[in-house]
Design a protein around this motif. Structure first.
Motif, PDB file in Angstrom:
ATOM      1  N   ASP A  21       4.907  -9.353   5.316  1.00 50.53           N
ATOM      2  CA  ASP A  21       3.701  -9.978   5.828  1.00 50.53           C
ATOM      3  C   ASP A  21       3.466 -11.299   4.926  1.00 50.53           C
ATOM      4  O   ASP A  21       3.411 -11.132   3.760  1.00 50.53           O
ATOM      5  CB  ASP A  21       2.706  -9.183   5.711  1.00 50.53           C
ATOM      6  CG  ASP A  21       1.208  -9.777   6.164  1.00 50.53           C
ATOM      7  OD1 ASP A  21       1.058  -9.834   7.378  1.00 50.53           O
ATOM      8  OD2 ASP A  21       0.415  -9.960   5.477  1.00 50.53           O
ATOM      9  N   GLN A  24       0.065 -10.872   2.768  1.00 52.85           N
ATOM     10  CA  GLN A  24       0.489 -10.068   1.682  1.00 52.85           C
ATOM     11  C   GLN A  24       1.217 -10.960   0.569  1.00 52.85           C
ATOM     12  O   GLN A  24       0.906 -10.736  -0.775  1.00 52.85           O
ATOM     13  CB  GLN A  24       1.162  -8.769   1.969  1.00 52.85           C
ATOM     14  CG  GLN A  24       0.173  -7.891   2.747  1.00 52.85           C
ATOM     15  CD  GLN A  24      -0.468  -6.854   2.003  1.00 52.85           C
ATOM     16  OE1 GLN A  24      -0.439  -7.068   0.723  1.00 52.85           O
ATOM     17  NE2 GLN A  24      -1.063  -5.927   2.748  1.00 52.85           N
ATOM     18  N   HIS A 197      -4.495  -3.016  -0.193  1.00 55.33           N
ATOM     19  CA  HIS A 197      -4.563  -3.975   1.209  1.00 55.33           C
ATOM     20  C   HIS A 197      -3.369  -3.610   1.817  1.00 55.33           C
ATOM     21  O   HIS A 197      -2.228  -3.662   1.236  1.00 55.33           O
ATOM     22  CB  HIS A 197      -4.613  -5.454   0.843  1.00 55.33           C
ATOM     23  CG  HIS A 197      -5.881  -5.648  -0.001  1.00 55.33           C
ATOM     24  ND1 HIS A 197      -7.044  -5.909   0.468  1.00 55.33           N
ATOM     25  CD2 HIS A 197      -5.514  -5.745  -1.614  1.00 55.33           C
ATOM     26  CE1 HIS A 197      -7.609  -6.279  -0.703  1.00 55.33           C
ATOM     27  NE2 HIS A 197      -7.039  -5.953  -1.966  1.00 55.33           N
ATOM     28  N   ALA A 199      -0.655  -4.170   5.468  1.00 54.27           N
ATOM     29  CA  ALA A 199      -0.252  -5.190   6.808  1.00 54.27           C
ATOM     30  C   ALA A 199       1.156  -4.564   7.104  1.00 54.27           C
ATOM     31  O   ALA A 199       1.963  -4.150   6.512  1.00 54.27           O
ATOM     32  CB  ALA A 199      -0.224  -6.628   6.250  1.00 54.27           C
ATOM     33  N   THR A 256       5.377  -0.896   6.577  1.00 50.09           N
ATOM     34  CA  THR A 256       4.118  -1.361   5.894  1.00 50.09           C
ATOM     35  C   THR A 256       4.306  -1.968   4.619  1.00 50.09           C
ATOM     36  O   THR A 256       4.793  -1.463   3.748  1.00 50.09           O
ATOM     37  CB  THR A 256       3.146  -0.225   5.899  1.00 50.09           C
ATOM     38  OG1 THR A 256       3.106   0.414   7.273  1.00 50.09           O
ATOM     39  CG2 THR A 256       1.583  -0.538   5.369  1.00 50.09           C
TER      40      THR A 256
END
Length: 263
Positions: A21, A24, A197, A199, A256
């Motif tokens: 991501d 990120q 966090h 993503a 992820t």
């Protein structure tokens, strides 16, 4: 933890790079620029995380792995372009991990292999480290248990269920987290007072990735070969079908990325 071949790591590196991501990645780098510019990469292999984050040699790196051959490969690729040290270390002993001085701990495709106990111990260790200096964690490419193929085959879901069960086997750290790794990282570090966090970072594979797709099919078949309730001939037919379409079909494998920062 059993090692991975250089060939396999090379084949998957481009797919990993595309999958990360970007938000990120950017946030992890921004954090590191504000802290001690040392990243400690756990399960570093040949240095793919370093290459994905720091091609220009902006930061200092400590690459940690149990496989000496992989670390020698990483050293050979980057010794002249980066400030780099390598540490041959058994990752399963959290207390022995060489984290001193780090501003960011990184890992790629590692946490689905470790146990819940490992994550709890690492969270406690980083909480203690944060009493001396801020340190975060960037864990990318954690397998999430989803795989979608085109064209479809009637055995896809059966094979996936068997593969996901295999992913929970002990990989050297205790019962592996497998597809639950991303959620466990978030839950455990949140309980320790960190911000987390997450993503999505799926592999999106097509004919251009045929060597990787072919290896993936073979690896899945090997992992599930002894699964109860999975007929040997049916699995062999699934493999033939998948391999015959590795150059023309598509495959999406869910991952992820999780970024953990001090509150």
């Amino acid at each position: 933890m059993s090692g991975f071949s250089i060939d396999w790591l090379n084949r998957r590196e481009d797919a990993d790079r595309r999958a990360r991501d970007p938000g990120q990645r950017a946030q992890a780098l921004a954090w590191l620029r504000e802290q001690t510019p040392l990243a400690v990469d756990l399960g570093a292999g040949t240095g793919s995380t370093l290459r994905a984050l720091d091609d220009s040699g902006e930061f200092n790196w400590r690459l940690v792995d149990l496989d000496e051959a992989l670390l020698e490969e990483a050293q050979g690729r980057h010794a002249r372009s980066h400030s780099l040290e390598t540490c041959i270390t058994n990752l399963s002993s959290v207390d022995s991990l060489p984290l001193a001085g780090a501003g960011l701990i990184t890992a790629s495709a590692l946490f689905d292999l470790v146990s819940a106990d490992f994550v709890h111990q690492l969270a406690e260790r980083l909480k203690l480290e944060n009493e001396h200096r801020p340190v975060g964690l960037y864990s990318a490419l954690n397998y999430d248990g989803t795989t979608r193929w085109t064209p479809a085959h009637p055995l896809d879901d059966v094979v996936l269920d068997a593969f996901n069960r295999d992913q929970r086997r002990d990989k050297g750290f205790g019962p592996a987290l497998g597809p639950t790794s991303g959620h466990v990282i978030q839950d455990v570090f949140t309980l320790q007072g960190f911000q987390t966090h997450a993503a999505d970072s799926p592999w999106e594979l097509d004919g251009a990735d045929q060597p990787l797709v072919s290896d993936l099919i073979s690896g899945i078949a090997s992992a599930v070969a002894d699964s109860a309730g999975l007929d040997t001939e049916a699995l062999a037919e699934w493999v033939r079908f998948r391999q015959s379409r590795a150059a023309t079909g598509t495959c999406t494998v869910g991952h992820t990325d999780v970024l953990v920062l001090p509150a």
